[in-house]
Design a protein around this motif. Structure first.
Motif, PDB file in Angstrom:
ATOM      1  N   ARG A  80       0.835  -1.207   0.000  1.00 49.18           N
ATOM      2  CA  ARG A  80       0.000   0.000   0.000  1.00 49.18           C
ATOM      3  C   ARG A  80       0.866   1.252   0.000  1.00 49.18           C
ATOM      4  O   ARG A  80       0.567   2.225  -0.708  1.00 49.18           O
ATOM      5  CB  ARG A  80      -0.930  -0.003   1.210  1.00 49.18           C
ATOM      6  CG  ARG A  80      -2.123  -0.927   1.076  1.00 49.18           C
ATOM      7  CD  ARG A  80      -3.146  -0.705   2.180  1.00 49.18           C
ATOM      8  NE  ARG A  80      -2.629  -0.878   3.516  1.00 49.18           N
ATOM      9  CZ  ARG A  80      -2.538  -2.040   4.173  1.00 49.18           C
ATOM     10  NH1 ARG A  80      -2.952  -3.147   3.583  1.00 49.18           N
ATOM     11  NH2 ARG A  80      -2.062  -2.093   5.392  1.00 49.18           N
ATOM     12  N   ALA A  81       1.938   1.227   0.799  1.00 46.64           N
ATOM     13  CA  ALA A  81       2.837   2.381   0.836  1.00 46.64           C
ATOM     14  C   ALA A  81       3.480   2.597  -0.528  1.00 46.64           C
ATOM     15  O   ALA A  81       3.600   3.736  -0.993  1.00 46.64           O
ATOM     16  CB  ALA A  81       3.910   2.182   1.911  1.00 46.64           C
ATOM     17  N   ALA A  82       3.884   1.510  -1.186  1.00 43.33           N
ATOM     18  CA  ALA A  82       4.473   1.628  -2.523  1.00 43.33           C
ATOM     19  C   ALA A  82       3.451   2.195  -3.509  1.00 43.33           C
ATOM     20  O   ALA A  82       3.786   3.053  -4.336  1.00 43.33           O
ATOM     21  CB  ALA A  82       4.978   0.271  -2.999  1.00 43.33           C
ATOM     22  N   ARG A  83       2.184   1.731  -3.401  1.00 46.60           N
ATOM     23  CA  ARG A  83       1.136   2.266  -4.280  1.00 46.60           C
ATOM     24  C   ARG A  83       0.915   3.751  -4.001  1.00 46.60           C
ATOM     25  O   ARG A  83       0.746   4.548  -4.934  1.00 46.60           O
ATOM     26  CB  ARG A  83      -0.162   1.500  -4.084  1.00 46.60           C
ATOM     27  CG  ARG A  83      -0.228   0.191  -4.847  1.00 46.60           C
ATOM     28  CD  ARG A  83      -1.642  -0.344  -4.893  1.00 46.60           C
ATOM     29  NE  ARG A  83      -2.251  -0.454  -3.584  1.00 46.60           N
ATOM     30  CZ  ARG A  83      -2.321  -1.562  -2.859  1.00 46.60           C
ATOM     31  NH1 ARG A  83      -1.820  -2.689  -3.343  1.00 46.60           N
ATOM     32  NH2 ARG A  83      -2.888  -1.569  -1.677  1.00 46.60           N
ATOM     33  N   LEU A  84       0.882   4.121  -2.711  1.00 50.91           N
ATOM     34  CA  LEU A  84       0.686   5.529  -2.362  1.00 50.91           C
ATOM     35  C   LEU A  84       1.824   6.398  -2.895  1.00 50.91           C
ATOM     36  O   LEU A  84       1.599   7.494  -3.406  1.00 50.91           O
ATOM     37  CB  LEU A  84       0.567   5.691  -0.838  1.00 50.91           C
ATOM     38  CG  LEU A  84      -0.732   5.180  -0.216  1.00 50.91           C
ATOM     39  CD1 LEU A  84      -0.655   5.258   1.302  1.00 50.91           C
ATOM     40  CD2 LEU A  84      -1.913   5.987  -0.718  1.00 50.91           C
ATOM     41  N   VAL A  85       3.056   5.887  -2.757  1.00 50.01           N
ATOM     42  CA  VAL A  85       4.208   6.637  -3.264  1.00 50.01           C
ATOM     43  C   VAL A  85       4.106   6.789  -4.778  1.00 50.01           C
ATOM     44  O   VAL A  85       4.333   7.879  -5.328  1.00 50.01           O
ATOM     45  CB  VAL A  85       5.531   5.944  -2.855  1.00 50.01           C
ATOM     46  CG1 VAL A  85       6.709   6.503  -3.611  1.00 50.01           C
ATOM     47  CG2 VAL A  85       5.762   6.078  -1.354  1.00 50.01           C
ATOM     48  N   GLU A  86       3.749   5.712  -5.459  1.00 47.51           N
ATOM     49  CA  GLU A  86       3.611   5.763  -6.918  1.00 47.51           C
ATOM     50  C   GLU A  86       2.484   6.715  -7.316  1.00 47.51           C
ATOM     51  O   GLU A  86       2.628   7.505  -8.247  1.00 47.51           O
ATOM     52  CB  GLU A  86       3.350   4.358  -7.476  1.00 47.51           C
ATOM     53  CG  GLU A  86       3.386   4.285  -8.975  1.00 47.51           C
ATOM     54  CD  GLU A  86       4.713   4.684  -9.576  1.00 47.51           C
ATOM     55  OE1 GLU A  86       4.708   5.214 -10.707  1.00 47.51           O
ATOM     56  OE2 GLU A  86       5.754   4.493  -8.927  1.00 47.51           O
ATOM     57  N   ASP A  87       1.346   6.635  -6.585  1.00 44.95           N
ATOM     58  CA  ASP A  87       0.240   7.556  -6.856  1.00 44.95           C
ATOM     59  C   ASP A  87       0.675   9.001  -6.636  1.00 44.95           C
ATOM     60  O   ASP A  87       0.316   9.890  -7.416  1.00 44.95           O
ATOM     61  CB  ASP A  87      -0.966   7.232  -5.971  1.00 44.95           C
ATOM     62  CG  ASP A  87      -1.639   5.932  -6.359  1.00 44.95           C
ATOM     63  OD1 ASP A  87      -1.351   5.411  -7.457  1.00 44.95           O
ATOM     64  OD2 ASP A  87      -2.453   5.416  -5.557  1.00 44.95           O
ATOM     65  N   ALA A  88       1.441   9.227  -5.559  1.00 39.86           N
ATOM     66  CA  ALA A  88       1.922  10.587  -5.282  1.00 39.86           C
ATOM     67  C   ALA A  88       2.860  11.060  -6.390  1.00 39.86           C
ATOM     68  O   ALA A  88       2.801  12.222  -6.812  1.00 39.86           O
ATOM     69  CB  ALA A  88       2.646  10.620  -3.926  1.00 39.86           C
ATOM     70  N   ARG A  89       3.719  10.164  -6.877  1.00 40.10           N
ATOM     71  CA  ARG A  89       4.612  10.540  -7.985  1.00 40.10           C
ATOM     72  C   ARG A  89       3.811  10.883  -9.230  1.00 40.10           C
ATOM     73  O   ARG A  89       4.092  11.875  -9.914  1.00 40.10           O
ATOM     74  CB  ARG A  89       5.568   9.387  -8.299  1.00 40.10           C
ATOM     75  CG  ARG A  89       6.690   9.256  -7.321  1.00 40.10           C
ATOM     76  CD  ARG A  89       7.663   8.186  -7.745  1.00 40.10           C
ATOM     77  NE  ARG A  89       8.631   7.948  -6.690  1.00 40.10           N
ATOM     78  CZ  ARG A  89       9.166   6.792  -6.420  1.00 40.10           C
ATOM     79  NH1 ARG A  89       8.836   5.732  -7.131  1.00 40.10           N
ATOM     80  NH2 ARG A  89      10.036   6.668  -5.459  1.00 40.10           N
ATOM     81  N   LEU A  90       2.811  10.055  -9.542  1.00 37.97           N
ATOM     82  CA  LEU A  90       1.985  10.312 -10.725  1.00 37.97           C
ATOM     83  C   LEU A  90       1.235  11.634 -10.579  1.00 37.97           C
ATOM     84  O   LEU A  90       1.146  12.415 -11.529  1.00 37.97           O
ATOM     85  CB  LEU A  90       1.009   9.157 -10.954  1.00 37.97           C
ATOM     86  CG  LEU A  90       1.631   7.831 -11.384  1.00 37.97           C
ATOM     87  CD1 LEU A  90       0.557   6.739 -11.445  1.00 37.97           C
ATOM     88  CD2 LEU A  90       2.318   7.968 -12.726  1.00 37.97           C
ATOM     89  N   GLU A  91       0.695  11.866  -9.372  1.00 39.31           N
ATOM     90  CA  GLU A  91      -0.036  13.112  -9.151  1.00 39.31           C
ATOM     91  C   GLU A  91       0.897  14.312  -9.234  1.00 39.31           C
ATOM     92  O   GLU A  91       0.537  15.345  -9.809  1.00 39.31           O
ATOM     93  CB  GLU A  91      -0.718  13.075  -7.782  1.00 39.31           C
ATOM     94  CG  GLU A  91      -1.642  14.238  -7.552  1.00 39.31           C
ATOM     95  CD  GLU A  91      -2.445  14.108  -6.270  1.00 39.31           C
ATOM     96  OE1 GLU A  91      -2.983  15.136  -5.843  1.00 39.31           O
ATOM     97  OE2 GLU A  91      -2.535  13.004  -5.722  1.00 39.31           O
ATOM     98  N   ALA A  99       0.877  22.585 -14.400  1.00 32.91           N
ATOM     99  CA  ALA A  99       1.513  23.882 -14.122  1.00 32.91           C
ATOM    100  C   ALA A  99       2.285  24.363 -15.344  1.00 32.91           C
ATOM    101  O   ALA A  99       2.237  25.557 -15.688  1.00 32.91           O
ATOM    102  CB  ALA A  99       2.445  23.768 -12.913  1.00 32.91           C
ATOM    103  N   GLN A 100       2.987  23.441 -16.020  1.00 36.10           N
ATOM    104  CA  GLN A 100       3.739  23.819 -17.215  1.00 36.10           C
ATOM    105  C   GLN A 100       2.787  24.273 -18.314  1.00 36.10           C
ATOM    106  O   GLN A 100       3.038  25.278 -18.988  1.00 36.10           O
ATOM    107  CB  GLN A 100       4.594  22.635 -17.711  1.00 36.10           C
ATOM    108  CG  GLN A 100       5.494  22.989 -18.872  1.00 36.10           C
ATOM    109  CD  GLN A 100       6.525  24.032 -18.519  1.00 36.10           C
ATOM    110  OE1 GLN A 100       7.072  24.037 -17.430  1.00 36.10           O
ATOM    111  NE2 GLN A 100       6.770  24.937 -19.434  1.00 36.10           N
ATOM    112  N   ALA A 101       1.676  23.531 -18.487  1.00 29.95           N
ATOM    113  CA  ALA A 101       0.688  23.912 -19.502  1.00 29.95           C
ATOM    114  C   ALA A 101       0.086  25.269 -19.159  1.00 29.95           C
ATOM    115  O   ALA A 101      -0.100  26.121 -20.044  1.00 29.95           O
ATOM    116  CB  ALA A 101      -0.399  22.841 -19.603  1.00 29.95           C
ATOM    117  N   GLU A 102      -0.224  25.485 -17.886  1.00 28.33           N
ATOM    118  CA  GLU A 102      -0.781  26.768 -17.449  1.00 28.33           C
ATOM    119  C   GLU A 102       0.226  27.890 -17.678  1.00 28.33           C
ATOM    120  O   GLU A 102      -0.137  28.972 -18.141  1.00 28.33           O
ATOM    121  CB  GLU A 102      -1.174  26.696 -15.969  1.00 28.33           C
ATOM    122  CG  GLU A 102      -1.922  27.895 -15.463  1.00 28.33           C
ATOM    123  CD  GLU A 102      -3.319  28.008 -16.049  1.00 28.33           C
ATOM    124  OE1 GLU A 102      -3.820  29.135 -16.129  1.00 28.33           O
ATOM    125  OE2 GLU A 102      -3.906  26.979 -16.437  1.00 28.33           O
TER     126      GLU A 102
END
Length: 194
Positions: A80-91, A99-102
């Motif tokens: 779960r921690a690995a998934r959360l870290v991956e989700d945080a990286r993706l987010e 931000a770059q597009a904006e």
């Protein structure tokens, strides 16, 4: 007892190997006592001992089961921690892209606005230049017209009172001036005046 006398064993005292063999009565009574103690131990002490061992075995098995469950939970928590870290990286990557597009959009809008402002400023400057040019032409025409009228009066020697005639003369004179070829010296002088 004297020093040289030999002591003989009493009659009925075993000798040699028989020294270690018990009497039959001792053997029977010892066996009976052993059996009584063994029966008491087997009947009363052994069940309690087995119950304690079973209890300890159950506790050990329970501890092993808890350990195995804790390992599984730890593995699940790590996943779960690995998934959360991956989700945080993706987010975070998505936020960076947004931000770059904006930022690109803001820059493009600012450039478009600046280009529009520059275009409007250029148009305003051109309009102002045109207005100044027309004002200068009008002023120049009137000044040249007055000078031409004065010159014509001096040349002819009489006063031109007819305004229509003087306007035609002035216009013809100015048209001739515009169509006349300009000498290089006059162009250089006119360029330096500007």
């Amino acid at each position: 007892m004297s020093v040289g006398t030999v002591v003989l064993p009493a009659a009925g005292t075993p000798e040699g190997i028989f020294l270690f063999v018990p009497h039959l009565a001792d053997l029977v009574w010892g066996t009976i006592c052993f059996l009584i103690i063994a029966v008491v131990l087997i009947k009363y002490a052994l069940p309690r001992f087995n119950a304690v061992l079973d209890e300890r075995t159950a506790k050990i098995e329970e501890g092993l089961a808890l350990t195995e469950k804790a390992k599984e939970e730890q593995s699940g928590a790590e996943a779960r921690a690995a998934r959360l870290v991956e989700d945080a990286r993706l987010e975070a990557a998505k936020i960076r892209e947004n931000a770059q597009a904006e930022a690109d959009k803001i820059i493009a809008d600012a450039r478009a606005e600046a280009a529009g402002e520059a275009g409007r400023a250029m148009e305003a400057a051109e309009r102002q230049i045109q207005a100044d040019k027309q004002a200068a032409q009008i002023s120049l025409r009137s000044d040249v017209g007055l000078l031409a009228t004065d010159l014509a009066e001096k040349l002819v020697g009489e006063h031109l009172s007819d305004t229509e005639l003087s306007g035609r003369v002035i216009d013809r004179f100015l048209d001739e001036l515009e169509n006349a070829p300009v000498s290089p010296a006059w162009s250089a002088r006119a360029g330096s005046v500007r």
